[in-house]
Every structure is written in C-alpha cells, then in structure tokens.
Write a protein that holds these residues in place. Structure first.
Motif, PDB file in Angstrom:
ATOM      1  N   ASN A 119       0.856  -1.178   0.000  1.00 49.49           N
ATOM      2  CA  ASN A 119       0.000   0.000   0.000  1.00 49.49           C
ATOM      3  C   ASN A 119       0.902   1.241   0.000  1.00 49.49           C
ATOM      4  O   ASN A 119       1.747   1.397   0.869  1.00 49.49           O
ATOM      5  N   ALA A 128       4.400   6.818   2.296  1.00 46.70           N
ATOM      6  CA  ALA A 128       4.358   5.771   3.320  1.00 46.70           C
ATOM      7  C   ALA A 128       4.126   4.437   2.613  1.00 46.70           C
ATOM      8  O   ALA A 128       3.209   4.311   1.801  1.00 46.70           O
ATOM      9  N   ARG A 130       3.303   0.445   3.176  1.00 49.65           N
ATOM     10  CA  ARG A 130       2.772  -0.507   4.162  1.00 49.65           C
ATOM     11  C   ARG A 130       2.511  -1.833   3.456  1.00 49.65           C
ATOM     12  O   ARG A 130       2.065  -1.853   2.321  1.00 49.65           O
ATOM     13  N   ASN A 157       9.066   3.748   5.413  1.00 49.13           N
ATOM     14  CA  ASN A 157       8.930   2.345   5.037  1.00 49.13           C
ATOM     15  C   ASN A 157       8.450   1.542   6.254  1.00 49.13           C
ATOM     16  O   ASN A 157       9.202   1.283   7.178  1.00 49.13           O
ATOM     17  N   GLN A 158       7.179   1.154   6.199  1.00 48.29           N
ATOM     18  CA  GLN A 158       6.585   0.360   7.278  1.00 48.29           C
ATOM     19  C   GLN A 158       6.379  -1.095   6.836  1.00 48.29           C
ATOM     20  O   GLN A 158       5.567  -1.816   7.423  1.00 48.29           O
ATOM     21  N   THR A 160       6.860  -4.945   6.503  1.00 49.01           N
ATOM     22  CA  THR A 160       7.342  -6.010   7.392  1.00 49.01           C
ATOM     23  C   THR A 160       7.895  -7.134   6.528  1.00 49.01           C
ATOM     24  O   THR A 160       7.480  -7.310   5.383  1.00 49.01           O
TER      25      THR A 160
END
Length: 166
Positions: A119, A128, A130, A157-158, A160
């Motif tokens: 996203n 951002a 995600r 940068n979120q 994982t």
C-alpha cells in the motif's frame, strides 16, 4: 446568497452616491421655485446655497466613488489570492496522486516486489509504504525505488518482512 463585507460596502457607497445626487437635483428645483422673482439679492443667495449644496454633493459622490473603487480593488485582490490558494491546493493533490501512481509502477517492475500487496500513500510528497516484503533487501529496495520518484520528499517504510515459508 452570501455577500462579503466588501460587496456590501460597495453597494452602500453606490447607494449613498445615488441618494446624494438625487437630493442635489431636488434641492435645485425647490430653491429655484421658492426664490422670489423680483428679489435679486434673494436669488443670489439661493444660487450661492445651491452651488454649495451641489459642491457638497459632488464631494460626497467623489468620496463614495473612491470608497467603492477601493472596495472593488480589495475584492479583486481577495479573489486573486483565493484562486492562487485553490490552484496550489489542487496542484498538491494532483502531485501526490502522481507520486503514488509512479511509486506503484516502480514497485510493480521489481520481480520480488511486484507480486506483493504494498500500500502506497502520499501526502505533501511524503510516501508511506505498508505491507510485506519477502526479505530485508527487498524492503530496502522498495525505499530506494520510492525515493527515486520525482517529487518524493521522504519515505516512511513500514513494510514487514514475510516469515520464511517452510
């Protein structure tokens, strides 16, 4: 319809101007009708008063026109400023949408990132990211791809790292 104070000021000044001109015209006729026909001194005084009233009406009209002109100039400046602000705001939104689209396209080109659901959100040039990345190298690659897009100010940068499949 909602009117601005400048519009109301302009309308008020115009009304005062018209009323002053109408009264000046009415006073002329009344004073001439009341002046004795055989009294030269009375006629001279009446003409003098009439001229004074006409001069006052003209001065009032000029002040009213000056006020109206200033109000129109102020309203035009306000409208110009509002248009510039609206254009800048629309431009910012379009710019952010273009950044988001370009970052998505760049991510789709990368073989390790293209199959993943990432996203991308952009606000004021700040991107951002995600979702998930297959490994830390791909996560870092996503940041690099986003930063390379024109107009990007920063990247949050979120992403994982996907757990390894066994």
């Amino acid at each position: 319809m909602k009117m601005s104070s400048r519009t109301l000021t302009t309308m008020s000044a115009s009304t005062v101007l018209l009323a002053a001109l109408a009264l000046a015209g009415c006073n002329r006729n009344t004073e001439q009708a009341q002046a004795p026909a055989d009294s030269g001194a009375g006629v001279a005084q009446s003409e003098q008063r009439m001229e004074q009233k006409v001069d006052q009406a003209q001065a009032n009209a000029e002040r009213g026109m000056d006020n109206a002109a200033n109000a129109v100039k102020g309203a035009a400046q306000d409208a110009t400023e509002a248009t510039k602000n609206a254009a800048a705001e629309v431009g910012d939104k379009v710019g952010d949408a273009m950044i988001t689209t370009t970052v998505n396209a760049e991510l789709a080109k990368d073989p390790k990132l293209s199959a993943l659901k990432i996203n991308v959100d952009t606000a004021d040039g700040k991107v951002a990211l995600r979702g998930t990345a297959p490994d830390s190298a791909s996560r870092e690659r996503a940041t690099q791809l986003a930063m390379a897009v024109k107009g990007v100010v920063s990247v949050d940068n979120q992403l994982t790292i996907e757990p390894a499949k066994s």
